[in-house]
Design an enzyme around this catalytic site. Structure first.
Site, PDB file in Angstrom:
ATOM      1  N   ARG A 143     -25.703  -1.328   6.020  1.00  0.00           N
ATOM      2  CA  ARG A 143     -25.405  -2.760   5.935  1.00  0.00           C
ATOM      3  C   ARG A 143     -25.974  -3.547   7.124  1.00  0.00           C
ATOM      4  NH1 ARG A 143     -20.736  -4.307   2.670  1.00  0.00           N
ATOM      5  NH2 ARG A 143     -21.458  -3.575   0.641  1.00  0.00           N
ATOM      6  N   LYS A 202       0.845  -1.186   0.000  1.00  0.00           N
ATOM      7  CA  LYS A 202       0.000   0.000   0.000  1.00  0.00           C
ATOM      8  C   LYS A 202       0.889   1.247   0.000  1.00  0.00           C
ATOM      9  CE  LYS A 202      -4.393   1.322   1.998  1.00  0.00           C
ATOM     10  NZ  LYS A 202      -5.618   0.821   2.568  1.00  0.00           N
ATOM     11  N   GLU A 221     -20.103  -4.737   9.179  1.00  0.00           N
ATOM     12  CA  GLU A 221     -20.994  -3.882   9.968  1.00  0.00           C
ATOM     13  C   GLU A 221     -22.122  -4.670  10.616  1.00  0.00           C
ATOM     14  OE1 GLU A 221     -19.837  -3.102   6.951  1.00  0.00           O
ATOM     15  OE2 GLU A 221     -18.699  -1.258   7.262  1.00  0.00           O
TER      16      GLU A 221
HETATM   17  C1  LIG Z   1     -19.269  -1.338   3.828  1.00  0.00           C
HETATM   18  C2  LIG Z   1     -18.036  -0.503   3.930  1.00  0.00           C
HETATM   19  N1  LIG Z   1     -17.461  -0.316   5.135  1.00  0.00           N
HETATM   20  C3  LIG Z   1     -16.363   0.459   5.247  1.00  0.00           C
HETATM   21  C4  LIG Z   1     -15.810   1.052   4.150  1.00  0.00           C
HETATM   22  C5  LIG Z   1     -14.628   2.004   4.300  1.00  0.00           C
HETATM   23  N2  LIG Z   1     -13.427   1.479   3.623  1.00  0.00           N
HETATM   24  C6  LIG Z   1     -13.057   1.933   2.415  1.00  0.00           C
HETATM   25  S1  LIG Z   1     -11.695   1.188   1.861  1.00  0.00           S
HETATM   26  C7  LIG Z   1     -11.550   0.255   3.242  1.00  0.00           C
HETATM   27  C8  LIG Z   1     -10.406  -0.692   3.389  1.00  0.00           C
HETATM   28  C9  LIG Z   1     -10.328  -1.614   2.245  1.00  0.00           C
HETATM   29  O1  LIG Z   1      -9.216  -2.441   2.391  1.00  0.00           O
HETATM   30  P1  LIG Z   1      -8.801  -3.365   1.190  1.00  0.00           P
HETATM   31  O2  LIG Z   1      -9.997  -4.011   0.613  1.00  0.00           O
HETATM   32  O3  LIG Z   1      -7.734  -4.260   1.678  1.00  0.00           O
HETATM   33  O4  LIG Z   1      -8.248  -2.368   0.096  1.00  0.00           O
HETATM   34  P2  LIG Z   1      -6.903  -1.503   0.120  1.00  0.00           P
HETATM   35  O5  LIG Z   1      -7.336  -0.100   0.391  1.00  0.00           O
HETATM   36  O6  LIG Z   1      -6.006  -2.027   1.186  1.00  0.00           O
HETATM   37  O7  LIG Z   1      -6.342  -1.662  -1.231  1.00  0.00           O
HETATM   38  C10 LIG Z   1     -12.577   0.536   4.139  1.00  0.00           C
HETATM   39  C11 LIG Z   1     -12.734  -0.067   5.461  1.00  0.00           C
HETATM   40  C12 LIG Z   1     -16.457   0.836   2.914  1.00  0.00           C
HETATM   41  N3  LIG Z   1     -16.019   1.416   1.787  1.00  0.00           N
HETATM   42  N4  LIG Z   1     -17.543   0.056   2.835  1.00  0.00           N
END
Ligand SMILES: Cc1ncc(C[n+]2csc(CCOP(=O)(O)OP(=O)(O)O)c2C)c(N)n1
Length: 627
Positions: free
Chosen positions: A393, A280, A365
């Site tokens: 959710r 990342k 969630e």
């Molecule tokens: C239902 C929901 N909960 C929380 C989020 C907030 N959120 C956006 S990106 C993320 C982390 C995603 O991690 P990953 O899938 O590993 O992707 P990366 O950013 O590490 O590439 C979160 C928690 C969201 N978009 N949707």
């Protein structure tokens, strides 16, 4: 400049392999420079550059379908599909969205924003393709964070039903927004580091190196599969046992290896999972060192990584952080729960001070809420902090597991109302409607910082389900003197007019708009009554009844009109045979796009100027009626 030559989908396929690395660097430089000006998601995009390039090199983006989970990592995809110019207005009103949008490009095949949907949607698309005997590839790109979401697992359970080619790309950077935690993360950790896995990796790379084109590819895949079957660690077998061919892990920054891996996966029949390891923030030292800070960032100086505008410390999130510290100290039954948003919701401080009473359950969630119900039914005092739009959710968990059993769970509903630049998927404009429809739930919204603190104090002794919703950003410090004590179900009358010309009844952030409107009306010699509801449920019916004989009643809320407080008040007044002309100021029945909060509020007619003009018209109208 190779990037300049990429003007439409598949143009990247004209770049020679020897220049892939240069192109990757150009993309990163562009993203850093561009996001430093507009703000946006940076770390995840920097990590996914080679992965995205490889997909665009191997697949035909004019017909193959790529679904980006969450969608915040789709910037390189936007660049490679001819949307470079759009970055100048990224996330501003009328400009390019920060997420995939079907309306924006035919290469965006599924709108995302909320996590963990990509495999479900991909399975649906793959089935549609097979049912219609069409010919294209479906690729779902999901992060290790998004894989912690239950929806992703429900989809995985269903994946083996796909008989044609279906590729799941697991973009594993060990991070959600912050460090990924929990069983899925541990499981992927083992898969990444186990000794046997190194054997697999070598074996697969060996096979990939031998990959010829054409028919022989099938033998290579089955060889690769056999060697995986023999050598795969227990963890990799989990995917295999679910009917998914596991390939990987691959170095997510080695473009040539990735291209070969995708070519292999493309030939497979049925579902394939490519496990790709990325970093990342890759290629920008400040983001590599602090990927959480650069996950979603405001404009910054690209040379120093410092924010251009210093963050305002007095946000509601910061106040929540303070309140939780206080509550945690006062009562050892207080526990805090986040769904992968410890920093965003302000729970990080609590997690450091009370690690044993803090739970990050991953992007889950619904589980967060039912888990809280389990804690509450067993004598704990849970606080669940979730952004308004993500709380959608957990609708049924709140209703079925918390409210029905009257459990003392407090929901800290952050980012309620218009959130701005993340747009449609993130606006928190439904919670007042869906939460107030739930029996046994008390729903509150503070007008300012002081009331916010009082509401959390109120929560500490409250024994039923409670939701406190508050907006993104700066906490209002005005109207300190208006703070009467919070009494259950009671509104606060902030201004009492001596006549019954107009009353402004507002909740939460809109109390400020109501007060400003009243102040401007006063300059015109018009007195207005202003009510701060405080409680969206139960509504203070006695207070509303007292307004029954007003000529005009305006209701103001940062929530959709349908099922919101305005409609509820209007219905009640009608039952009371009020003759008041009720005007509901609320978010209209459509999805609200991205843009600055101020701009959007103006567009929606929820700004003080508009409310004031309408109030003036209404008052003049009722005077004319009278004459
Ligand atoms: C239902 C929901 N909960 C929380 C989020 C907030 N959120 C956006 S990106 C993320 C982390 C995603 O991690 P990953 O899938 O590993 O992707 P990366 O950013 O590490 O590439 C979160 C928690 C969201 N978009 N949707």
């Amino acid at each position: 400049m190779y990037l300049e030559k990429i003007r439409k989908p598949n143009d990247i396929q004209r770049v020679s392999p020897k220049n892939y690395k240069v192109l990757a660097r150009e993309i990163r430089d562009f993203l850093i420079e561009s996001v430093s000006r507009t703000g946006g998601h940076l770390s995840s995009n920097l990590g996914a550059v080679e992965l995205t390039m490889a997909i665009h090199l191997v697949f035909d983006l004019t017909k193959d379908k790529v679904i980006w989970d969450v969608g915040h990592q789709s910037y390189t995809h936007k660049l490679l599909t001819g949307r470079r110019d759009g970055f100048a207005n990224l996330r501003s009103f009328g400009g390019m969205s920060g997420f995939p949008k079907r309306a924006e490009s035919p290469c965006d095949v599924f709108d995302t924003g909320h996590s963990s949907t990509s495999i479900s949607a991909g399975v649906g698309m793959a089935h549609a393709r097979d049912l219609k005997s069409e010919d294209y590839h479906v690729i779902s790109v999901i992060g290790d964070g998004a894989l912690t979401g239950g929806l992703a697992f429900e989809a995985l359970d269903n994946v083996s039903s796909v008989k044609g080619n279906f590729i799941i790309v697991l973009n594993d950077n060990t991070m959600s927004i912050s460090e990924n935690v929990g069983g899925v993360s541990n499981f992927l950790g083992k898969l990444r580091t186990s000794k046997i896995y190194t054997g697999i990796k070598e074996s697969i790379t060996g096979n990939l190196r031998r990959i010829p084109s054409g028919d022989d590819i099938h033998d290579v895949i089955s060889n690769a599969k056999d060697s995986i079957k023999q050598l795969v660690v227990r963890e990799g077998m989990m995917f295999e046992d679910m009917g998914i061919t596991y390939l990987g892990p691959f170095d997510g920054h080695n473009i040539n290896q990735l291209v070969k891996a995708f070519r292999t996966a493309k030939q497979a029949k049925g579902p394939v999972l490519l496990h790709i390891l990325t970093k990342k923030g890759k290629g920008y030292p400040f983001a590599e060192a602090n990927p959480g800070k650069f996950h979603g960032i405001d404009p910054f100086d690209p040379n120093t990584g410092k924010l251009l505008r210093q963050e305002n410390p007095a946000t509601y999130t910061k106040l929540f952080s303070d309140c939780m510290m206080q509550l945690g100290k006062q009562n050892e039954k207080v526990v805090a729960i986040t769904a992968a948003m410890a920093d965003g919701t302000g729970l990080s401080r609590f997690s450091r001070h009370f690690p044993e009473r803090f739970f990050d359950v991953g992007i889950a969630e619904a589980h967060a809420v039912t888990f809280a119900a389990g804690l509450a039914v067993s004598g704990m005092k849970p606080y669940v902090a979730i952004y308004s739009s993500f709380l959608q959710r957990a609708y049924d968990s709140i209703l079925h597991d918390v409210c029905m059993q009257k459990l003392p769970v407090t929901f800290a509903v952050d980012r309620a109302g218009i959130v701005g630049k993340d747009g449609e998927t993130h606006q928190g404009v439904f919670d007042l409607s869906y939460l107030t429809s739930m029996p046994n739930l008390t729903v509150m919204a503070p007008k300012n910082a002081y009331e916010f603190a009082q509401m959390f104090l109120f929560s500490s002794t409250f024994e039923g389900p409670l939701a406190i919703r508050y907006p993104r950003g700066e906490a209002l410090l005005s109207y300190k003197s208006c703070n009467s004590k919070i009494v259950y179900g009671k509104a606060e009358v902030m201004k009492k007019a001596s006549d019954s010309t107009i009353a402004l009844v507002a909740i939460g952030s809109m109390v400020k708009t109501a007060m400003e409107t009243a102040e401007r009306l006063a300059e015109e010699g018009i007195e207005a009554t202003v009510v701060n509801l405080r409680f969206a449920k139960p509504l203070d019916l006695e207070c509303i009844r007292s307004l029954k004989n007003y000529k005009n009643i305006f209701t103001l809320e940062e929530n959709v009109k349908a099922g919101g407080i305005g409609e509820q008040i209007a219905a009640y007044l009608m039952e009371q045979r009020s003759r008041a002309k009720v005007r509901i100021f609320a978010v209209p029945d459509r999805f609200i796009p991205h843009g600055c909060v101020d701009v959007l509020m103006r567009e929606l007619g929820l700004d003080t100027d508009h409310v004031y003009e309408e109030a003036l018209k209404a008052v003049k109208g009722s005077k004319a009626d009278h004459e």
